[in-house]
Structures are given as C-alpha cells and as structure tokens.
Design an enzyme around this catalytic site. Structure first.
Site, PDB file in Angstrom:
ATOM      1  N   GLY A 102      22.119  13.856  -7.437  1.00 59.79           N
ATOM      2  CA  GLY A 102      23.855  13.952  -7.433  1.00 59.79           C
ATOM      3  C   GLY A 102      23.726  14.483  -9.292  1.00 59.79           C
ATOM      4  O   GLY A 102      22.847  14.101  -9.689  1.00 59.79           O
TER       5      GLY A 102
ATOM      6  N   CYS B 260       1.639  -8.282 -21.875  1.00 58.15           N
ATOM      7  CA  CYS B 260       1.004  -8.300 -22.632  1.00 58.15           C
ATOM      8  C   CYS B 260       0.654  -6.768 -22.249  1.00 58.15           C
ATOM      9  O   CYS B 260      -0.767  -6.158 -22.445  1.00 58.15           O
ATOM     10  CB  CYS B 260      -0.642  -8.877 -22.361  1.00 58.15           C
ATOM     11  SG  CYS B 260      -0.514 -10.569 -21.787  1.00 58.15           S
ATOM     12  N   GLU B 261       1.677  -6.416 -23.490  1.00 57.85           N
ATOM     13  CA  GLU B 261       1.587  -4.606 -23.461  1.00 57.85           C
ATOM     14  C   GLU B 261       2.443  -4.646 -24.449  1.00 57.85           C
ATOM     15  O   GLU B 261       4.051  -4.861 -24.120  1.00 57.85           O
ATOM     16  CB  GLU B 261       2.166  -3.825 -22.922  1.00 57.85           C
ATOM     17  CG  GLU B 261       0.758  -3.870 -21.439  1.00 57.85           C
ATOM     18  CD  GLU B 261       0.877  -1.989 -21.112  1.00 57.85           C
ATOM     19  OE1 GLU B 261       1.126  -1.012 -21.428  1.00 57.85           O
ATOM     20  OE2 GLU B 261      -0.026  -1.920 -19.392  1.00 57.85           O
TER      21      GLU B 261
HETATM   22  N1  LLP Z   1      17.041  14.744  -3.628  1.00 58.35           N
HETATM   23  C1  LLP Z   1      15.594  15.060  -4.166  1.00 58.35           C
HETATM   24  C2  LLP Z   1      14.891  16.084  -3.745  1.00 58.35           C
HETATM   25  C3  LLP Z   1      15.050  14.320  -5.112  1.00 58.35           C
HETATM   26  O1  LLP Z   1      13.658  14.488  -5.874  1.00 58.35           O
HETATM   27  C4  LLP Z   1      15.917  12.511  -6.064  1.00 58.35           C
HETATM   28  C5  LLP Z   1      15.786  12.162  -7.290  1.00 58.35           C
HETATM   29  C6  LLP Z   1      17.358  13.038  -5.484  1.00 58.35           C
HETATM   30  C7  LLP Z   1      17.474  14.087  -4.328  1.00 58.35           C
HETATM   31  C8  LLP Z   1      18.531  11.941  -6.388  1.00 58.35           C
HETATM   32  O2  LLP Z   1      18.570  12.258  -7.263  1.00 58.35           O
HETATM   33  P1  LLP Z   1      19.664  12.054  -8.360  1.00 58.35           P
HETATM   34  O3  LLP Z   1      21.390  11.649  -7.834  1.00 58.35           O
HETATM   35  O4  LLP Z   1      19.175  10.488  -8.079  1.00 58.35           O
HETATM   36  O5  LLP Z   1      19.605  12.250  -9.333  1.00 58.35           O
HETATM   37  N2  LLP Z   1      12.975   7.292 -11.981  1.00 58.35           N
HETATM   38  C9  LLP Z   1      13.759   8.041 -12.443  1.00 58.35           C
HETATM   39  C10 LLP Z   1      14.668   8.911 -11.320  1.00 58.35           C
HETATM   40  C11 LLP Z   1      13.942   9.941 -10.390  1.00 58.35           C
HETATM   41  C12 LLP Z   1      14.071  10.812  -9.916  1.00 58.35           C
HETATM   42  C13 LLP Z   1      13.222  11.370  -8.371  1.00 58.35           C
HETATM   43  N3  LLP Z   1      14.191  12.463  -8.008  1.00 58.35           N
HETATM   44  C14 LLP Z   1      14.578   7.442 -13.312  1.00 58.35           C
HETATM   45  O6  LLP Z   1      14.376   5.988 -13.656  1.00 58.35           O
HETATM   46  O7  LLP Z   1      15.252   7.978 -14.460  1.00 58.35           O
END
Ligand code: LLP
Length: 416
Positions: free
Chosen positions: A238, A341-342
């Site tokens: 999204g 500790c970083e």
């Molecule tokens: N579908 C697939 C195949 C994905 O790889 C992802 C996110 C989504 C849907 C959901 O996307 P969204 O609607 O949340 O943008 N940890 C990172 C975000 C990693 C997203 C990985 N894939 C952060 O904290 O920004």
C-alpha cells in the site's frame, strides 16, 4: 489514530497513556483498534463495486489481536513465512484467504501451505515453480499460483525497501514472464490465476505504481491472447505514511489510478501493511537520564534499537511527543538514545524537548514494522503490546519474562 492531549496529558482514543505505562511498564507498544480498522475500511471503500481483495501484509504487525480485528472487518492476509502462516491459522483465517509471498520459501513452508489449502502462492523464480510443482505432485494437490514479476521500476523510496528494480532480488524479470507462464501451463499441479508485482514500501507517489501495474497488465493481456487468461492482478503493498514531511496521496487517489489501469474483468488484489497499522500505533518510553553534552544533550530512555529498529536501520524519523503537555522544564536540543551498547542505538536525533528523568514520551507512528522488528539484543526482553478500545485497554502480548528469555538455551559443555 486519535492521539491528543486532554487536561494536559496524552491519550490514545479515550485512554490515558500514563495509566497504561503505570500498569504495564515501559517500553511498550500501544495500538488503537479503531484506527487500524478504519484504515482497512478506507482501502475497502475506495474500491467501491470493483472486484477486489485486500490482503493485509502480516509482516507489518503480526500480533494475533491485530490480525483478528482486521479479519473482523473483512481482511484477507498476505504472509511471507511459515510463522506468519501459523499466526493467520491461529486466528481462524480461511487458508483460501491467504496469499503466500516471499523470495525464499522453504520446502517445509510450501508443503505446510499446500496441506492447508493456501489461496495463492506468489512465485518469484523458475526454481520455485519447479519446487512447488514437485511438492504439489507428492501431495496430489493442485495449487493456484501467481508469478511475481519484477518490472524494473524505481519506487523512489529508501534503497533497503525498494524491491522492483532489476538489481533487487525480488520477482521474475518481466521480459521472462511469458516463458515462465508457459512452463506453469505444462505443469498440471499448478494453475496460474494471477500476476503480481511489488515495487517497494513507503511509497509516496502514484506514478511508479501505475507504471508497474501498466506493465503487468500488458503481460496479462498477452497471456490471454496466448490462451492463458488470468483472473487477478496483485499490485503489491500500500501507500506510505506521513512520518515527518512526506505527503502521500489519499488512498482513494491511488486506488482510482490503479483501477483505471486495470481492465474490469480482473480482480484487483492489494497487500497493504504500513498504511493499515503504521499510524495506529505508538511506543511509550520513559526517560532514565539526561546527560549534558557539548552540542546537544543525550536523553537516555528505556527503549532501544532492539525495541524499535527503524531509526538505526533506515535513519527513519518518528515524531516524539511528551506525555505531559507542559513538563515545566526548559526545552533543550537533544538526541533520544537507548541503553544498548552501540552508538547506532538512537530513536530520534536533534529534537527540541523539555524532559526530566522519569518523564514519559510517546514515539509516534510505530504501529508498522515496530514490534515485529524487535529483538533480544543485549538480552533485553521484548516489550509488551497493548490494544486500546475507547477508554479501555488490554495487554495483547505480555512483556517477555527472564525465564522465557533463557528457556531454549542450555549451558551444556563437554567435560574436559
Ligand atoms: N507485499 C509485499 C510482497 C511486500 O514485500 C511488502 C513489504 C508489502 C506487501 C507491504 O508493503 P507496505 O504496504 O507495508 O508498504 N521494514 C521496512 C518495510 C519493509 C517492507 C517490505 N515489504 C520499514 O520499516 O520501513
């Protein structure tokens, strides 16, 4: 999420955050049920009468109560691991409502998904096509699949969360897609029902999404001409959310632009995560020490990079709001840092805050990719999660205990 001051103190919905902190301690994550349900309904409403299916991306926040609430308003789910599959099954999601994404699904994960009767596997390579077919043959089942193609489109987001460029590990190169569909057509265990793409996360402009979707539609139309018609087009995740100055367009605008690019006969599948839960959550933390420094003070709080990794990993900005509107102290420039500790352990840099030891702070917009990315680094226990509903709140995941922290380990050496 409704998060405002009432009589000088911060509330989520009608629930006082100080009361939550005194009862469950800090750090902790707090979510608003109303906000996450509303965000899902915004997507659903935007599609109107158009055939669609919204598969909430479980990775963004996989707490069982969060999943249950979203299931209650009609969500299907996008999962990326055996663990997320178990979570979805644990809340009673119908396996046929699940889409299984991910670039490295193991044999065991695929087998379990097939045994349950998964709705669709989004396949990311030729090798995965063969692996799924072999497992399906062994189990004597047929499975619906989509191929996730890589459209080589720049999502204009942080490089770590950009996924639709040739140099990224994800998807089948779009030029190879038709040949891979032909291979799928030769395998009686697989039924190609859709095509998928996902160009990245924290998207704040529509144009790259429409560009990717247009290319995907072109492939779907070519497949129909070749006698391999598809039923759905999966457009990936999204929208991004506003953390600081970002200006993501309204959901309705994105949905309208995408559906314009997709012929009516296809069901549109979407996998939003961040925009469903991101603004529906915050992290509460308490100030331990204020340590003066030359340019700006260090405000050392009880939450750290193990609780909220986004700032350390992506340089992410999250608004920090004091629980007490007027703390009485003098506002100073400071960095909000944790006890790990970083030097990379920080939550916010160069803010102006009036804080004293013992003060409570809320780190906003942490409902997505917050708790789920937490770890036990420095042998810290992972924090609890709380769900607010109106004026009441419930602990939906308890703080880890020291016993739980040590439970799977043995101090087991061979005697010398
Ligand atoms: N579908 C697939 C195949 C994905 O790889 C992802 C996110 C989504 C849907 C959901 O996307 P969204 O609607 O949340 O943008 N940890 C990172 C975000 C990693 C997203 C990985 N894939 C952060 O904290 O920004």
């Amino acid at each position: 999420m409704r998060c405002d001051y009432h009589n000088g103190f911060l509330q989520v919905e009608d629930c006082d955050l100080g009361a939550i902190a005194s009862e469950v301690g800090t750090p902790c994550f707090v979510y608003s049920r109303h906000a996450l349900e509303q965000a899902w309904q915004d997507y659903d409403g935007a599609f109107g009468t158009r055939k669609h299916r919204i598969c909430y991306a479980v990775k963004a926040n996989d707490n069982l109560s969060v999943l249950k609430a979203l299931q209650g308003v009609g969500a299907s789910f996008d999962i990326v691991s055996g663990g997320e599959l178990e979570r979805a099954l644990a809340i009673g999601a119908a396996p046929s409502d699940l889409v299984f994404s991910g670039v490295g699904k193991s044999e065991a994960e695929i087998q379990r998904a097939l045994e349950c009767g998964i709705g669709c596997i989004n396949i990311e390579s030729v090798a995965e096509v063969e692996r799924v077919a072999i497992i399906a043959k062994r189990l004597a089942v047929q499975v619906d699949v989509a191929l996730r193609v890589n459209p080589d489109v720049d999502a204009q987001t942080h490089p770590y969360i950009s996924t639709g460029l040739k140099e990224n590990k994800f998807g089948i190169p779009i030029d190879a897609a038709i040949a891979v569909y032909q291979r799928v057509a030769d395998l009686p265990q697989l039924r190609a029902t859709g095509i998928a793409c996902h160009i990245g996360s924290q998207l704040t402009s529509i144009a790259p999404v429409v560009e990717a979707v247009t290319q995907v539609v072109r492939i779907a139309e070519a497949l129909a001409v070749a006698g391999m018609p598809l039923e759905h087009i999966d457009v990936g995740g999204g929208l991004g959310i506003r953390y600081e100055e970002e200006q993501p367009p309204p959901v309705a605008e994105l949905v309208a632009a995408m559906t314009r690019a997709i012929p009516e006969r296809y069901t549109v599948v979407m996998e939003p995560g961040r925009s469903i839960v991101g603004k529906a959550g915050l992290m509460l933390t308490r100030v331990e020490y204020v340590k003066p420094n030359e340019n700006r003070d260090f405000v050392i709080v009880d939450a750290a990079m193990n609780d909220l990794l986004r700032p350390s990993l992506y340089d992410a900005w999250h608004e920090v709001r004091p629980y007490a509107e007027a703390s009485g102290g003098e506002a100073v420039r400071c960095d909000l840092v944790g006890p790990v500790c970083e030097s990379g352990d920080w939550l916010a840099k160069d803010r102006t805050l009036a804080v004293r030891p013992g003060d409570l702070l809320a780190v906003l917009d942490t409902g997505a990719y917050g708790f789920v990315m937490s770890s036990n680094y420095n042998a810290r226990r992972r924090p609890p999660e709380i769900l607010v509903e109106g004026a009441s709140f419930r602990v939906i995941r308890a703080r880890e205990t020291f016993n739980e922290l040590l439970a799977n380990e043995r101090a087991h050496l061979i005697e010398k």
